[in-house]
Design a protein around this motif. Structure first.
Motif, PDB file in Angstrom:
ATOM      1  N   CYS A  27      55.035  49.066  40.135  1.00  0.00           N
ATOM      2  CA  CYS A  27      53.808  49.545  40.787  1.00  0.00           C
ATOM      3  C   CYS A  27      52.679  48.548  40.562  1.00  0.00           C
ATOM      4  N   GLU A  28      52.558  48.079  39.313  1.00  0.00           N
ATOM      5  CA  GLU A  28      51.507  47.107  39.002  1.00  0.00           C
ATOM      6  C   GLU A  28      51.712  45.822  39.791  1.00  0.00           C
ATOM      7  N   ARG A  29      52.964  45.390  39.878  1.00  0.00           N
ATOM      8  CA  ARG A  29      53.248  44.151  40.600  1.00  0.00           C
ATOM      9  C   ARG A  29      52.951  44.294  42.090  1.00  0.00           C
TER      10      ARG A  29
ATOM     11  N   ILE B 131      59.652  49.679  45.830  1.00  0.00           N
ATOM     12  CA  ILE B 131      61.087  49.411  45.908  1.00  0.00           C
ATOM     13  C   ILE B 131      61.327  47.911  46.036  1.00  0.00           C
ATOM     14  N   LYS B 132      60.532  47.271  46.892  1.00  0.00           N
ATOM     15  CA  LYS B 132      60.711  45.828  47.073  1.00  0.00           C
ATOM     16  C   LYS B 132      60.392  45.067  45.792  1.00  0.00           C
TER      17      LYS B 132
ATOM     18  N   ASP C 201      65.862  42.910  43.145  1.00  0.00           N
ATOM     19  CA  ASP C 201      66.073  41.521  42.714  1.00  0.00           C
ATOM     20  C   ASP C 201      65.052  41.065  41.672  1.00  0.00           C
ATOM     21  N   PHE C 202      64.501  42.005  40.936  1.00  0.00           N
ATOM     22  CA  PHE C 202      63.577  41.685  39.856  1.00  0.00           C
ATOM     23  C   PHE C 202      64.404  41.276  38.640  1.00  0.00           C
TER      24      PHE C 202
ATOM     25  N   PRO D 232      67.200  53.432  54.767  1.00  0.00           N
ATOM     26  CA  PRO D 232      65.924  52.805  55.126  1.00  0.00           C
ATOM     27  C   PRO D 232      64.872  52.869  54.020  1.00  0.00           C
ATOM     28  N   TYR D 233      63.870  51.979  54.124  1.00  0.00           N
ATOM     29  CA  TYR D 233      62.748  51.985  53.181  1.00  0.00           C
ATOM     30  C   TYR D 233      61.820  53.164  53.421  1.00  0.00           C
ATOM     31  N   GLU D 234      61.747  53.569  54.683  1.00  0.00           N
ATOM     32  CA  GLU D 234      60.887  54.711  54.995  1.00  0.00           C
ATOM     33  C   GLU D 234      61.780  55.869  55.390  1.00  0.00           C
TER      34      GLU D 234
END
Lengths: 458, 321
Positions: free
Chosen positions: A371-373, A383-384, A388-389, A454-456
């Motif tokens: 969230c901070e990022r 989510i994004k 891959d973090f 989906p993302y949404e």
């Protein structure tokens, strides 16, 4: 929304301009009070789930088993969650070791972190009802927890439906990030496939390559996939699988199943059991004299592929002495992240945390960090930020949150139970035999079928 | 008229329920269980037959709805119709076999049938039912290609609950209802009058199963997911507890029982944490020991006590005798 429509149609009527002006005014007025989500690309962020977050605090939902076969794990998860919230608000713990980290230890995006608690009852239906309560009444922005894969999967689907991110607790089934993976579900814990891959070579080395194994398996998604994975990897080492019995999750007496094992020509018993199931089945197997038996001219062995310190404690040091298995994490690890967590947990509660506690704690921090990022609670952006973090400081080595299936990859541990004469102190029950490297347990993303979605949410 | 009172309470639920700690979604679930409980009361309250296998009807219906949504169409109408038909057929068969016995034997037989369905869902049908994971990945239900969720579901459930309650009351006041009550008070005597008692019992059983199937189907429409728990005997047990808590045979009571139970499980449990089951057990014991007629009896006693204080002592005495 009205502004965008006017712009697209191209015709700037007097009314349209007035409307746009009014909206813009409203937006700028709002952005004074709630700066984060309106300044950044305001029109891309429509309401999803409980976003936008209103008020001075943000609420997390912790849905853990407070009753049922996994209640011990649930209680420890809750301790970890409370600690994570404390650290997010006040600093400390892994906030000092997580790298790269955007966490400041003064809340989350300027809001104080609060939490609500629910009981999953280790039952998918109850868990979904409880999660719904958190989402609809308590307006949680994220929920997490649980100690059963069936429960985790049911909640992941709910998460996707309602657009609220679910950070899985302890769930070890391949399906969670395999055929049932969801865009709104994330798993830090390892899975049965990695357990099999890590454990089988050690088993072959310790017990020989011509072993005959009999499985007792908890009859739900986790048991099924663990049985398949252990079977696959031990057979690769040359073992033979003699038989398998699916046992009900609610079972407490395993003697009828153990009798079948005794009557077969197996010389290894694999217990695909967790929590109180494993405590009962292992204790009964020991009472049956299985650990002192000779079969096919070899010492009879018991293997518990998914191990935890809580289970070892429940079964007792005499019963687990020498029993091999895998674990996601153990409190005796010496890296800075693990130590920071163990120290603060011990200071708070007086005893070391379990692997369930560690995974839940890390998951909460990772969500907060994302969230901070992202600079927002807007779920698709969060989510994004998680996908891959790659990070370190939450356990040994580097960890990758793979974007393709939302599974974490990191070093995992092969452990052996410590007998009464070897252990130092009440909680020193597992000896680390091997720390299997991330490169050795990782697998291609297409190993399992399934789509993230989906993302949404629709 | 009680139906109107119920209709007002049910339809205004979204407005007052959040004020007492409830939330959107739980009200729908309460009304679904209320439908289930009314149907159960037609069997238990009227004929006195205690079924421990109603989860089978609820669960089978839920699975049929789930499978229809998944494989046939996301439209809820064919799904609901198919569930009711399948459940009715099963109910006729199970009823035919189990209603030959009464009392505890009937309860045990229905329990056995219920467990059979549960075991079947987990073993031979597990490819269809998803086994222990439950049936996941269902599409959002639709009504004529319009997504059907949240408020829409609530009002559909509320309307069906009101209709269900109305029909149940009509049954209770009809000659047929009288027959069912006669079965409860003395079956042998009824048989000696030359009536085919079996037919009445079977009708009550099937009607009650149809209520269960409507509830089971709505459950999946409300939340597109089928848990194996729906066919498990604990679902039947929960239903029995609800009925006893509310007051067996009163129709309104079991609905109150359902509301209480779900409210307790989802709202109160948050305060009590892991002790909530224990407290629920104590409440249940208290009701069974001191208020065998459930909440409805409690309300009546309270009413009488108030009326008694107003100087109408004789009336209350007469009613209690």
């Amino acid at each position: 929304m009205s502004e965008r429509k006017t712009g697209k149609s191209g015709g700037w009527s007097r009314r349209g301009i007035l409307k746009a002006g009014a909206t813009a005014g409203a937006v700028s007025a709002l952005s004074i009070g709630t700066p984060t989500f309106f300044i950044k690309d305001a029109w891309a962020q429509k309401a999803i789930g409980n976003f936008p977050v209103k008020g001075k605090s943000v609420v997390f939902g912790f849905n853990v088993p407070q009753t049922g076969a996994y209640a011990d794990e649930g209680a420890d998860e809750l301790r970890a969650y409370k600690l994570a919230v404390k650290h997010l608000n006040e600093g400390g713990g892994m906030l000092e070791t997580l790298k790269p980290s955007s966490l400041k230890g003064n809340g989350l995006l300027g809001k104080k972190v609060e939490y609500v608690v629910g009981d999953t009852q280790t039952n998918p239906d109850a868990a979904r009802t409880s999660a719904r309560r958190m989402i609809e009444r308590d307006k949680v922005i994220m929920f997490g927890g649980g100690s059963s894969s069936a429960v985790a999967i049911a909640q992941q689907y709910l998460a996707q439906e309602l657009g609220v991110i679910f950070m899985c607790g302890l769930t070890h089934s391949n399906d969670t990030t395999g055929k049932d993976k969801r865009r709104y579900g994330f798993r830090h814990f390892f899975n049965a496939y990695m357990s099999g891959k890590a454990l089988a070579p050690v088993l072959a080395k310790e017990y020989g390559k011509d072993r005959r194994a009999f499985h007792l398996t908890a009859d739900y998604t986790w048991g099924h996939t663990q049985y398949e994975s252990i079977k696959q990897f031990t057979e690769k080492e040359g073992w033979t699988t003699v038989g398998n019995i699916m046992t009900p999750l609610k079972a407490t007496d395993f003697s009828q199943f153990l009798t079948a094992v005794l009557n077969s020509d197996a010389d290894v018993l694999v217990l695909n059991h967790y929590g109180k199931n494993m405590i009962n089945s292992l204790t009964q197997a020991v009472e049956f004299g299985m650990r002192d038996m000779q079969k096919n001219g070899k010492q009879f062995e018991i293997v518990v592929p998914l191990y935890s310190r809580l289970m070892a404690q429940g079964a007792g040091p005499a019963n687990i002495d020498g029993v091999l298995g895998t674990t996601n994490w153990n409190w005796t690890l010496q890296d800075a992240g693990s130590q920071a967590f163990v120290k603060s947990f011990e200071a708070e509660y007086g005893f070391p945390p379990s692997q369930a506690a560690q995974t839940c704690y890390v998951q909460t921090l990772l969500y907060a960090n994302a969230c901070e990022r992202a600079g927002t609670f807007y779920p698709p952006e969060v989510i994004k930020a998680l996908e891959d973090f790659e990070f370190e400081g939450t356990g040994p080595g580097k960890t990758l949150y793979r974007g393709g299936d939302h599974q974490c990859f990191k070093d995992i541990l092969v452990v052996r139970g410590k007998g009464p004469d070897k252990k130092k102190g009440k909680y020193d029950l597992l000896e680390i035999v091997d720390q299997v490297k991330r490169e050795d347990v990782i697998y291609p993303v297409n190993t399992f079928p399934g789509e993230l979605g989906p993302y949404e949410p629709a | 008229m009680p139906v109107i009172v119920f209709a007002v309470i049910a339809l205004t639920m979204p407005f007052w329920f959040p004020l007492v700690g409830g939330y959107a979604g739980l009200d729908t679930k309460i009304l679904i269980w209320a439908i289930f409980a009314i149907g159960f009361d037609i069997l238990l309250g009227f004929t006195g037959y205690l079924s421990f296998g109603h989860a089978a009807f609820f669960g089978v219906s839920a699975y049929v709805t789930g499978l229809m949504l998944l494989h046939y169409s996301a439209n809820i109408i064919p799904a609901m119709i198919a569930s009711v038909i399948v459940t009715t057929i099963i109910a006729v068969m199970v009823g035919f076999l189990t209603l030959r016995r009464s009392g505890i034997y009937f309860s045990i037989l229905t329990l056995a049938f219920g467990e059979m369905f549960y075991a079947a869902a987990l073993s031979i049908f597990s490819d269809w039912t998803g086994g222990d994971n439950g049936l996941t990945g269902l599409p959002t239900p639709e009504l004529f290609s319009m997504p059907f969720k949240e408020n829409n579901v609530f009002y559909l459930v509320a309307v069906l609950a009101i209709i269900g309650y109305y029909i149940a009351r009509r049954i209770g006041n009809s000659p047929f209802g009288m027959m069912l009550r006669a079965v409860k008070s003395n079956q042998t005597r009824l048989e000696f009058t030359g009536l085919d008692v079996k037919k009445y019992k079977l009708s009550a059983f099937v009607i009650s199963a149809i209520y269960a199937s409507v509830a089971g189907s709505l459950m999946v429409i409300y939340e597109p997911y089928v848990a194996t728990e729906f066919v498990h005997w604990s679902t039947s047990g929960k239903l029995v507890i609800m009925s006893v808590l509310g007051g067996v045979g009163t129709l309104f009571g079991p609905m109150i029982g359902a509301a209480f139970m779900l409210y307790f499980e989802n709202v109160i449990s948050a305060f009590l944490q892991e002790q909530w089951l224990l407290v629920l057990g104590l409440v249940f014991m208290f009701i069974v020991i001191f208020l065998p007629g459930g909440f409805v009896e409690g309300a009546q006693r309270l009413k009488r006590a108030i009326a008694g204080k107003a100087g109408d002592g004789n009336a209350s005495k007469g009613a209690s005798e």
